[in-house]
Design an enzyme around this catalytic site. Structure first.
Site, PDB file in Angstrom:
ATOM      1  N   GLY A  70     104.557 -22.783  24.751  1.00  0.00           N
ATOM      2  CA  GLY A  70     105.695 -22.827  25.654  1.00  0.00           C
ATOM      3  C   GLY A  70     105.921 -24.192  26.291  1.00  0.00           C
ATOM      4  O   GLY A  70     106.726 -24.310  27.199  1.00  0.00           O
ATOM      5  N   GLY A  71     105.209 -25.201  25.796  1.00  0.00           N
ATOM      6  CA  GLY A  71     105.506 -26.572  26.207  1.00  0.00           C
ATOM      7  C   GLY A  71     104.877 -27.022  27.507  1.00  0.00           C
ATOM      8  O   GLY A  71     105.035 -28.171  27.902  1.00  0.00           O
ATOM      9  N   LYS A  97     100.568 -36.008  16.059  1.00  0.00           N
ATOM     10  CA  LYS A  97     101.658 -36.958  15.875  1.00  0.00           C
ATOM     11  C   LYS A  97     102.897 -36.359  16.549  1.00  0.00           C
ATOM     12  O   LYS A  97     103.191 -35.177  16.366  1.00  0.00           O
ATOM     13  CB  LYS A  97     101.907 -37.117  14.361  1.00  0.00           C
ATOM     14  N   LEU A 149     106.607 -35.668  16.729  1.00  0.00           N
ATOM     15  CA  LEU A 149     107.817 -35.678  15.900  1.00  0.00           C
ATOM     16  C   LEU A 149     109.008 -35.836  16.844  1.00  0.00           C
ATOM     17  O   LEU A 149     109.152 -35.063  17.787  1.00  0.00           O
ATOM     18  CB  LEU A 149     107.925 -34.397  15.077  1.00  0.00           C
ATOM     19  N   HIS A 158     113.173 -26.383  15.430  1.00  0.00           N
ATOM     20  CA  HIS A 158     112.161 -25.337  15.578  1.00  0.00           C
ATOM     21  C   HIS A 158     112.570 -24.188  14.654  1.00  0.00           C
ATOM     22  O   HIS A 158     113.581 -23.535  14.902  1.00  0.00           O
ATOM     23  CB  HIS A 158     112.114 -24.876  17.037  1.00  0.00           C
ATOM     24  N   HIS A 175     112.203 -25.319  27.390  1.00  0.00           N
ATOM     25  CA  HIS A 175     111.361 -24.450  26.580  1.00  0.00           C
ATOM     26  C   HIS A 175     111.748 -22.981  26.675  1.00  0.00           C
ATOM     27  O   HIS A 175     110.977 -22.101  26.296  1.00  0.00           O
ATOM     28  CB  HIS A 175     109.877 -24.667  26.893  1.00  0.00           C
ATOM     29  N   LYS A 211     114.411 -20.412  25.056  1.00  0.00           N
ATOM     30  CA  LYS A 211     115.409 -20.307  23.999  1.00  0.00           C
ATOM     31  C   LYS A 211     116.724 -19.792  24.570  1.00  0.00           C
ATOM     32  O   LYS A 211     116.722 -18.922  25.439  1.00  0.00           O
ATOM     33  CB  LYS A 211     114.912 -19.373  22.889  1.00  0.00           C
ATOM     34  N   ARG A 229     103.284 -11.030  18.199  1.00  0.00           N
ATOM     35  CA  ARG A 229     104.045  -9.957  18.864  1.00  0.00           C
ATOM     36  C   ARG A 229     105.425  -9.867  18.220  1.00  0.00           C
ATOM     37  O   ARG A 229     105.783 -10.706  17.395  1.00  0.00           O
ATOM     38  CB  ARG A 229     104.230 -10.323  20.333  1.00  0.00           C
TER      39      ARG A 229
HETATM   40  C1  MV4 Z   1     105.927 -30.752  19.324  1.00  0.00           C
HETATM   41  C2  MV4 Z   1     107.080 -31.594  19.380  1.00  0.00           C
HETATM   42  C3  MV4 Z   1     107.034 -32.770  18.669  1.00  0.00           C
HETATM   43  N1  MV4 Z   1     105.934 -33.123  17.975  1.00  0.00           N
HETATM   44  N2  MV4 Z   1     104.857 -31.145  18.613  1.00  0.00           N
HETATM   45  C4  MV4 Z   1     107.317 -27.614  22.611  1.00  0.00           C
HETATM   46  C5  MV4 Z   1     106.865 -26.203  22.842  1.00  0.00           C
HETATM   47  C6  MV4 Z   1     105.701 -26.006  21.948  1.00  0.00           C
HETATM   48  N3  MV4 Z   1     105.705 -24.672  21.450  1.00  0.00           N
HETATM   49  C7  MV4 Z   1     105.821 -27.039  20.892  1.00  0.00           C
HETATM   50  N4  MV4 Z   1     106.738 -28.021  21.374  1.00  0.00           N
HETATM   51  C8  MV4 Z   1     106.920 -29.190  20.729  1.00  0.00           C
HETATM   52  N5  MV4 Z   1     105.866 -29.608  19.964  1.00  0.00           N
HETATM   53  C9  MV4 Z   1     104.870 -32.297  17.965  1.00  0.00           C
HETATM   54  N6  MV4 Z   1     103.784 -32.664  17.268  1.00  0.00           N
HETATM   55  C10 MV4 Z   1     108.183 -31.155  20.119  1.00  0.00           C
HETATM   56  C11 MV4 Z   1     108.100 -29.953  20.818  1.00  0.00           C
HETATM   57  C12 MV4 Z   1     109.276 -29.585  21.552  1.00  0.00           C
HETATM   58  C13 MV4 Z   1     110.003 -28.455  21.230  1.00  0.00           C
HETATM   59  C14 MV4 Z   1     109.612 -27.611  20.197  1.00  0.00           C
HETATM   60  C15 MV4 Z   1     110.321 -26.480  19.902  1.00  0.00           C
HETATM   61  C16 MV4 Z   1     111.456 -26.191  20.629  1.00  0.00           C
HETATM   62  C17 MV4 Z   1     111.877 -27.003  21.646  1.00  0.00           C
HETATM   63  C18 MV4 Z   1     111.155 -28.137  21.962  1.00  0.00           C
HETATM   64  C19 MV4 Z   1     111.592 -28.957  22.993  1.00  0.00           C
HETATM   65  C20 MV4 Z   1     110.871 -30.068  23.309  1.00  0.00           C
HETATM   66  C21 MV4 Z   1     109.711 -30.385  22.598  1.00  0.00           C
END
Ligand code: MV4
Length: 447
Positions: A164-165, A201, A203, A208, A235, A237, A291
């Site tokens: 959930g960030g 790393k 990204l 997502h 975070h 949706k 879930r």
């Molecule tokens: C990341 C990312 C970039 N690079 N991991 C945010 C919540 C968590 N579940 C995973 N998240 C992220 N992981 C890497 N290696 C960017 C996010 C992210 C994000 C991911 C999914 C949906 C919305 C997001 C919003 C900001 C950052």
């Protein structure tokens, strides 16, 4: 099959589970806090048990109270829904120890996926591609520097108990690394009582994309395609769609196959979602949810498969009703999450619903526990309705969605309906040209 299922949840998902039970001829038991005595899930269920005062920690998270409710009503299974106790491995274990079936995966798999490092290690060993990063947790600054040099900046520090960030920190260079590490660690310690962190790393512009799976006790695993959940704010949706505008049929089959092969090796039982970041045509595993998810109805719309019904049948020991070759995808589906909140500040806006007129017609589904005269309590999640629209193509789905959003009336409280009306007419959204950061970046300039 079960005779009676206790639904350990509230709101729209409690109704969703009740409906699946009813269609299978299963009696239902609702549990509720004192704040929810007049809630729709209580009215609809065959029986209801009050399990405590309004705060969730004293009611919907109160394990002894929920178990007592199951015992006095003679329920043979418990469905946890999403949120609350749905990913609590200890709860799943205790339910089993009381001779009651937990409708969900094994406690071992819930526990494994709840630990993000263990989940990533498992994914890697199962042949599921992961984001490059530390093998396991990162210890001190020296350790962090070594990993960062290997994978290159920018890097992201994440909490192993997270998700959930929360507690994530980006470091763009070696100079930022030490502070990012200590900040992530202290936030993780405070938020989760576990200060273990790991590194990936970072990204910069991913989407997502998550894959829905079902596994039965005979060892069969199938996937139901993907959902694009890139439209998020803080975070949370906001809107989900399937198929993803970014994928072609070949990519979908490929990632689906990889996930099915991996989870078959694991012997995964029940419904689950494997979450990926998708960038430049590549998938990177980040987490798995054990879930049913809020956005499952869009998958139901394009596959025609009742995911909650399958969860219940699987838990009762029945084989999946479908083989992979029986799963076909039809058209396009979008879900808008409607929250009781101020559309500008996003602050929760509980209160009395004076008017309620949900949209209808072909291809329109509304999952909600609202009714005119109901008071949205201030204690729980602000999700009050989900509008799910299905159409033969993405464009027809969007036309139908705009029409449905025009019809939708929820009077007396602030909701995010208006935000959705703006979103579905935005040119970038219409073009499918968005990543996980697009919504927060672009919303500021909307009127
Ligand atoms: C990341 C990312 C970039 N690079 N991991 C945010 C919540 C968590 N579940 C995973 N998240 C992220 N992981 C890497 N290696 C960017 C996010 C992210 C994000 C991911 C999914 C949906 C919305 C997001 C919003 C900001 C950052």
């Amino acid at each position: 099959m079960f005779e009676k299922v206790l639904i350990a949840n509230r709101g729209e998902v409690a109704l969703r589970i009740h409906r699946a039970c009813r269609e299978l001829g299963i009696h239902t038991v609702a549990v509720h806090s004192t704040a929810d005595a007049d809630a729709m899930h209580v009215r609809l269920a065959d029986e209801a048990v009050c399990i405590g005062p309004p705060p969730a920690t004293d009611s919907y998270l109160n394990i002894p109270a929920i178990l007592s409710a199951a015992e006095i009503t003679n329920a043979d299974a418990i469905h946890p829904g999403y949120g609350f106790l749905s990913e609590n491995a200890r709860f799943a274990e205790i339910v089993g120890e009381h001779g009651i079936t937990f409708i969900g995966p094994t406690p071992e798999h819930i526990r494994m996926m709840g630990d993000k490092i263990a989940a990533k290690e498992a994914a890697k060993s199962l042949g599921i591609p992961c984001v490059p990063g530390s093998d396991g947790s990162v210890g001190n600054d020296t350790d962090a520097k070594r990993v960062a040099k290997e994978i290159g900046f920018p890097v992201l520090i994440k909490a192993t108990a997270g998700g959930g960030g929360r507690g994530m920190k980006v470091a763009n260079s070696e100079a930022e690394l030490s502070e990012a590490l200590s900040m992530a660690r202290s936030e993780a310690g405070k938020a989760f009582g576990n200060d273990q962190v790991y590194m990936e790393k970072y990204l910069v512009t991913p989407r997502h994309i998550e894959v829905q799976v079902l596994g039965d006790s005979q060892g069969h695993v199938i996937h139901l395609g993907e959902r694009d959940c890139s439209l998020q704010r803080r975070h949370q949706k906001i809107l989900e769609e399937t198929p993803s505008p970014a994928l072609n049929a070949g990519d979908r089959d490929k990632i689906g196959d990889i996930v099915v092969r991996g989870l078959s090796k694991l012997g995964y039982l029940g419904a689950g979602t494997v979450e990926f970041l998708y960038e430049n045509g590549k998938f990177y595993f980040i987490e798995m949810n054990t879930r049913v998810q809020v956005e499952h109805p869009i998958t139901e719309a394009v596959t025609g498969i009742d995911i909650v019904r399958e969860q219940i049948k699987i838990a009762a020991g029945a084989p999946l009703s479908y083989e992979q070759k029986d799963v076909t995808f039809h058209g396009h589906a979008i879900e808008c999450r409607i929250n009781a909140e101020d559309p500008k500040t996003f602050r929760a806006s509980p209160g009395r619903v004076t008017d309620y007129h949900p949209p209808g017609g072909l291809g329109v589904r509304v999952d909600s526990a609202l009714y005119a005269g109901y008071s949205v309590p201030p204690y729980y999640d602000s999700l009050i309705a989900k509008l799910i629209v299905h159409g033969p193509t993405r464009n027809e789905c969007l036309m139908r969605l705009r029409r449905a959003l025009e019809e939708f009336v929820i009077g007396g409280i602030d909701t995010t309906i208006d935000l959705h009306r703006k979103l579905v007419s935005n040119v970038d959204f219409v073009n499918g040209a968005y990543d996980v950061h697009w919504l927060e970046r672009s919303m500021g300039s909307w009127r």
